[in-house]
Design an enzyme around this catalytic site. Sequence first.
Site, PDB file in Angstrom:
ATOM      1  N   SER A 122      -0.050   3.768  -3.726  1.00  0.00           N
ATOM      2  CA  SER A 122      -1.425   3.468  -3.351  1.00  0.00           C
ATOM      3  C   SER A 122      -1.555   2.159  -2.571  1.00  0.00           C
ATOM      4  O   SER A 122      -0.941   1.994  -1.531  1.00  0.00           O
ATOM      5  CB  SER A 122      -2.281   3.453  -4.614  1.00  0.00           C
ATOM      6  OG  SER A 122      -3.635   3.345  -4.281  1.00  0.00           O
ATOM      7  N   HIS A 123      -2.273   1.214  -3.124  1.00  0.00           N
ATOM      8  CA  HIS A 123      -2.580  -0.046  -2.428  1.00  0.00           C
ATOM      9  C   HIS A 123      -1.510  -1.110  -2.658  1.00  0.00           C
ATOM     10  O   HIS A 123      -1.639  -2.221  -2.173  1.00  0.00           O
ATOM     11  CB  HIS A 123      -3.914  -0.559  -2.936  1.00  0.00           C
ATOM     12  CG  HIS A 123      -3.944  -0.569  -4.435  1.00  0.00           C
ATOM     13  ND1 HIS A 123      -4.047   0.591  -5.178  1.00  0.00           N
ATOM     14  CD2 HIS A 123      -3.830  -1.563  -5.327  1.00  0.00           C
ATOM     15  CE1 HIS A 123      -3.998   0.291  -6.451  1.00  0.00           C
ATOM     16  NE2 HIS A 123      -3.865  -1.007  -6.583  1.00  0.00           N
ATOM     17  N   ASP A 286      -7.017   2.248   1.928  1.00  0.00           N
ATOM     18  CA  ASP A 286      -5.781   1.704   1.364  1.00  0.00           C
ATOM     19  C   ASP A 286      -4.548   2.496   1.793  1.00  0.00           C
ATOM     20  O   ASP A 286      -4.649   3.423   2.611  1.00  0.00           O
ATOM     21  CB  ASP A 286      -5.882   1.642  -0.171  1.00  0.00           C
ATOM     22  CG  ASP A 286      -5.771   3.006  -0.808  1.00  0.00           C
ATOM     23  OD1 ASP A 286      -6.142   3.998  -0.147  1.00  0.00           O
ATOM     24  OD2 ASP A 286      -5.308   3.102  -1.962  1.00  0.00           O
ATOM     25  N   ASP A 288      -2.668   4.929   0.681  1.00  0.00           N
ATOM     26  CA  ASP A 288      -2.633   6.395   0.652  1.00  0.00           C
ATOM     27  C   ASP A 288      -3.979   7.034   0.988  1.00  0.00           C
ATOM     28  O   ASP A 288      -4.134   8.252   0.849  1.00  0.00           O
ATOM     29  CB  ASP A 288      -2.128   6.877  -0.707  1.00  0.00           C
ATOM     30  CG  ASP A 288      -3.035   6.469  -1.847  1.00  0.00           C
ATOM     31  OD1 ASP A 288      -3.685   5.406  -1.733  1.00  0.00           O
ATOM     32  OD2 ASP A 288      -3.126   7.203  -2.846  1.00  0.00           O
ATOM     33  N   ASP A 290      -7.109   6.791  -0.314  1.00  0.00           N
ATOM     34  CA  ASP A 290      -8.172   7.211  -1.234  1.00  0.00           C
ATOM     35  C   ASP A 290      -9.201   6.116  -1.515  1.00  0.00           C
ATOM     36  O   ASP A 290     -10.280   6.397  -2.009  1.00  0.00           O
ATOM     37  CB  ASP A 290      -7.593   7.803  -2.536  1.00  0.00           C
ATOM     38  CG  ASP A 290      -6.655   6.854  -3.251  1.00  0.00           C
ATOM     39  OD1 ASP A 290      -6.422   5.738  -2.747  1.00  0.00           O
ATOM     40  OD2 ASP A 290      -6.145   7.236  -4.321  1.00  0.00           O
ATOM     41  N   ARG A 291      -8.886   4.866  -1.175  1.00  0.00           N
ATOM     42  CA  ARG A 291      -9.864   3.797  -1.401  1.00  0.00           C
ATOM     43  C   ARG A 291     -10.587   3.434  -0.110  1.00  0.00           C
ATOM     44  O   ARG A 291     -10.054   3.654   0.977  1.00  0.00           O
ATOM     45  CB  ARG A 291      -9.168   2.529  -1.898  1.00  0.00           C
ATOM     46  CG  ARG A 291      -8.516   2.693  -3.222  1.00  0.00           C
ATOM     47  CD  ARG A 291      -7.948   1.379  -3.708  1.00  0.00           C
ATOM     48  NE  ARG A 291      -7.452   1.542  -5.067  1.00  0.00           N
ATOM     49  CZ  ARG A 291      -7.281   0.562  -5.923  1.00  0.00           C
ATOM     50  NH1 ARG A 291      -7.533  -0.683  -5.564  1.00  0.00           N
ATOM     51  NH2 ARG A 291      -6.838   0.799  -7.139  1.00  0.00           N
ATOM     52  N   LYS A 386     -10.269  10.532  -5.098  1.00  0.00           N
ATOM     53  CA  LYS A 386     -11.202   9.724  -4.345  1.00  0.00           C
ATOM     54  C   LYS A 386     -10.800   9.812  -2.876  1.00  0.00           C
ATOM     55  O   LYS A 386      -9.649  10.133  -2.564  1.00  0.00           O
ATOM     56  CB  LYS A 386     -11.239   8.302  -4.860  1.00  0.00           C
ATOM     57  CG  LYS A 386      -9.908   7.616  -4.912  1.00  0.00           C
ATOM     58  CD  LYS A 386     -10.009   6.369  -5.764  1.00  0.00           C
ATOM     59  CE  LYS A 386      -8.652   5.765  -6.004  1.00  0.00           C
ATOM     60  NZ  LYS A 386      -8.438   5.386  -7.394  1.00  0.00           N
TER      61      LYS A 386
HETATM   62  C1  G1P Z   1      -6.525   0.753 -10.896  1.00  0.00           C
HETATM   63  C2  G1P Z   1      -8.045   0.797 -10.838  1.00  0.00           C
HETATM   64  C3  G1P Z   1      -8.537   2.178 -11.196  1.00  0.00           C
HETATM   65  C4  G1P Z   1      -7.892   3.202 -10.279  1.00  0.00           C
HETATM   66  C5  G1P Z   1      -6.375   3.056 -10.325  1.00  0.00           C
HETATM   67  C6  G1P Z   1      -5.693   3.977  -9.337  1.00  0.00           C
HETATM   68  O1  G1P Z   1      -6.088   1.029 -12.207  1.00  0.00           O
HETATM   69  O2  G1P Z   1      -8.615  -0.163 -11.715  1.00  0.00           O
HETATM   70  O3  G1P Z   1      -9.945   2.210 -11.076  1.00  0.00           O
HETATM   71  O4  G1P Z   1      -8.243   4.500 -10.670  1.00  0.00           O
HETATM   72  O5  G1P Z   1      -6.010   1.716 -10.020  1.00  0.00           O
HETATM   73  O6  G1P Z   1      -6.082   3.725  -8.020  1.00  0.00           O
HETATM   74  P1  G1P Z   1      -5.654  -0.113 -13.243  1.00  0.00           P
HETATM   75  O7  G1P Z   1      -4.592  -0.923 -12.570  1.00  0.00           O
HETATM   76  O8  G1P Z   1      -6.891  -0.941 -13.477  1.00  0.00           O
HETATM   77  O9  G1P Z   1      -5.208   0.624 -14.470  1.00  0.00           O
HETATM   78 ZN    ZN Z   2      -4.856   4.609  -3.235  1.00  0.00          ZN
END
Ligand code: G1P
Ligand code: ZN
Length: 551
Positions: A122-123, A286, A288, A290-291, A386
């Site tokens: 992801s990010h 981000d 991938d 989704d954000r 998302k």
């Molecule tokens: C974090 C975000 C959560 C999101 C997840 C995946 O998780 O807080 O909202 O769904 O990344 O993108 P966390 O690191 O808080 O468990």
């Molecule tokens: Zn992501």
Amino acid sequence: MDKLNIAVVATKPFDGQRPGTSGLRKKTRVFMQPCYVENFVQSVFNAVRETDAPAGFEQETLVVGGDGRYFNREAIQTIIRMAAANGWGRVLVGRGGILSTPAVSATIRRRKATGGLVLSASHNPGGINEDFGIKYNIRNGGPAPESVTERIYAETQKITEYRTVEHTDIDLEKEGSVALGATEVVVIDSLADYTAVMEELFDFKQLYALFQSGFRMLFDAMSAVTGPYARSILEERLGAPRGTVINGTPLEDFGGHHPDPNMVHAHELVERMSASDAPDFGAACDGDGDRNLILGRGFFVTPGDSLAIIADHAPRVIPGYRAGLKGVARSMPTSTAVDRVAESLGITCYETPTGWKFFGNLLDAGLCTMCGEESFGTGSDHVREKDGLWAVLCWLSILAATRKSVKEVVEEHWQRFGRSYYQRHDYEALEAAPAAEMIAELREQLSFLKGTSIGESTVASADDFSYTDPVDGSTSTHQGLRIFLEDGSRIVFRLSGTGTEGATLRIYLERFAQDGGTSDIEQVLAPLARDVRALLKLNERFKREEPTVIT
Ligand code: G1P
Ligand code: ZN
């Protein structure tokens, strides 16, 4: 058809292959160890076969794609070989190994696949010294629920062998079919299914007209997966001028940046949106895809406000939601702004634990249409992830219909509904054991907090959030500690489930006021932040005065 040599390779379990908030995420080098990817993928197949394909995978389709980060291609080749050895009927792979997370979801749904493997962290940054991840998505296109991830984890603990075939790499650049024994491997256009879904929801003609009228935007793909999607949709289909998309080529290390679309990491975009000649609208996604981050000229829209504003406008301004919303949902730490919109629409707002997987059942059961999290995630029932670009198209639709600026849209919202002043404070890379201990101590304290004071205010109630899914009745406990104050403030504490180093403490601060939104957010929240640090004794425990990141 090639005759394949199937190899059954002996292996031993690795510790810690338990999927977290969003799949299995580790340092890239951890994934690069011999057998590491193989063990996890075989465990996914074993778990899925048990429930979804008892007769074998011959009739089943698997979707595979990732955000293009370092090790993406190698992992995909490994998965393709293993899918063939495990007898999958078809494997659909995004061209170049590229599929955004919402695109994997769209493809699973449109092609009626059994599931998909998303390769992404992801990010989190990418590279040999950074992060990698694998997540399994189920038939509805969404992340596997805990019942499935726990079965996968159980498989990883007892694995003794995995299956693969001897075969050269598949050419991922060439769209079309290749037979790997009885398995058809199809390299698909990474953009087609996703773009089709967007076209069904949004009025592309209206958005084209918006850009024709001189409206200008900047979209920062952060050198990650949304570059090709945004260029194709925004610049080619909607006629936005070339150069609207910046950092549009996916790079293995995201250009050395953190592909996290917030005010800290999307600083190039933030700076350009603060300039005197800034365009009307700014957005970023981000790693991938989704954000999302939504900006006006020198103006930031919090994810909680963005969700509330999209939910409020969508039935009027987006064709795909003309029939109205069935309900909305937000993760517990997300601001309560959308709750007030739900109330005005006469629909239910569901409050779920953190993580997109908890929305899946609500969306499948038709209980809610839109959902979101404070962590820059917004989406709807069009897929089961998302969806960053979707949120951008929602905002474009709002701006096209209202002909107002981003700032005006938000201020009007605050006038009508009041404002949730909101921030998340992250303390990253804390030592894991003392961090867990701190949360455990606070949990013990919760039942005694009522009536005591935190700063100037009194604690009205406090609890440890647990959630019972209204669809399948499953319960998830210990999903975050909540303290409600008598002045309308709320504080939430939880440890991250996605970090790969030590522990990350997240503190979510919210204070509601019906003041037209005109107060200074720092002034509203700073006292609360200070009192909370004192409550946790953060400085004594970790020598930390200030959070690592505020979003
Ligand atoms: C974090 C975000 C959560 C999101 C997840 C995946 O998780 O807080 O909202 O769904 O990344 O993108 P966390 O690191 O808080 O468990
Ligand atoms: Zn992501």
